[in-house]
Design a protein around this motif. Structure first.
Motif, short mmCIF file in Angstrom:
data_model
loop_
_atom_site.label_atom_id
_atom_site.label_comp_id
_atom_site.label_asym_id
_atom_site.label_seq_id
_atom_site.Cartn_x
_atom_site.Cartn_y
_atom_site.Cartn_z
N GLY A 193 -101.24 93.42 54.78
CA GLY A 193 -100.03 92.42 54.24
C GLY A 193 -100.13 92.46 52.92
O GLY A 193 -99.56 91.58 53.18
N LEU A 194 -100.84 92.98 52.19
CA LEU A 194 -100.71 92.82 50.89
C LEU A 194 -99.80 93.08 49.98
O LEU A 194 -99.40 92.87 49.31
N LEU A 195 -98.95 93.96 50.20
CA LEU A 195 -97.59 95.11 50.50
C LEU A 195 -97.37 95.02 50.71
O LEU A 195 -97.49 95.50 52.23
N PRO A 203 -100.14 87.41 52.66
CA PRO A 203 -100.72 87.66 54.23
C PRO A 203 -100.93 86.25 54.75
O PRO A 203 -101.75 85.29 53.19
N GLU A 204 -101.29 85.74 55.73
CA GLU A 204 -102.46 84.35 55.99
C GLU A 204 -104.07 84.62 55.75
O GLU A 204 -104.27 83.25 54.74
N GLU A 245 -107.10 82.34 49.43
CA GLU A 245 -107.86 82.95 48.05
C GLU A 245 -106.69 82.62 47.32
O GLU A 245 -107.15 82.37 45.94
N LEU A 246 -105.98 82.63 47.15
CA LEU A 246 -104.39 82.95 46.39
C LEU A 246 -103.94 82.30 46.17
O LEU A 246 -103.58 81.76 45.00
N PHE A 247 -103.73 80.74 47.27
CA PHE A 247 -103.10 79.48 46.47
C PHE A 247 -104.07 78.43 46.97
O PHE A 247 -104.09 77.80 47.97
N PRO A 248 -104.85 78.49 46.83
CA PRO A 248 -106.25 77.42 46.82
C PRO A 248 -105.82 75.79 46.56
O PRO A 248 -105.17 75.82 46.10
N TYR A 273 -102.44 75.46 51.20
CA TYR A 273 -102.79 75.73 52.54
C TYR A 273 -103.78 75.35 53.17
O TYR A 273 -104.82 76.25 54.01
N PRO A 274 -104.50 74.68 52.97
CA PRO A 274 -105.77 73.77 53.41
C PRO A 274 -105.91 73.77 55.33
O PRO A 274 -105.44 73.61 55.77
#
Length: 140
Positions: A109-111, A125-126, A131-134, A137-138
């Motif tokens: 789901g990354l592309l 994706p969830e 990892e991508l947005f530390p 979304y805790p």
């Protein structure tokens, strides 16, 4: 701070109406500091160089993705979308191997694409959010 902004006037020199001008000024200053903090936080998360590095790190830590997947995702990040036929050129892999790498990335789901053969674009994706947005979304 919002309750403080609605505080009654504190003496004859604290504004003209029923509410405290001093408390309102303090609230406005606090609110602007919070806004600035949030703008700086989000600017850091969406800095392209930093996001590219986090994409690379995500691929490196993945047991499913090949290292060339990072190049595909970075290209999608920079260009917005890319044609499926360009994947072999981007990765430097043979056509068939490049398609397998692209298939792995899309399965996670990354592309994604709006049509089965259309251009692909980056998705978040969830499974990749932490990892991508530390800190955005805790505990997802």
């Amino acid at each position: 701070m919002m309750d403080l902004a609605d505080m009654p006037r504190q003496g004859d020199l604290d504004g003209r109406g029923n509410l405290s001008l001093k408390a309102l000024k303090e609230f406005v200053l606090w609110f602007l500091k919070v806004c600035l903090d949030q703008v700086q936080f989000m600017s850091g998360l969406f800095d392209l160089n930093e996001l590219k590095q986090r994409l690379r790190t995500f691929v490196e830590r993945s047991s499913v993705l090949k290292p060339q997947a990072a190049a595909i995702m970075e290209e999608a990040l920079m260009r917005g979308e890319l044609e499926r036929g360009e994947v072999a050129r981007i990765t430097g892999l043979p056509e068939r191997t490049a398609r397998r790498v692209l298939a792995n990335v899309t399965e996670l789901g990354l592309l994604a694409s709006s049509t089965p053969k259309g251009p692909v674009a980056l998705r978040f994706p969830e499974c990749a959010l932490e990892e991508l947005f530390p800190r955005l979304y805790p505990q997802v």
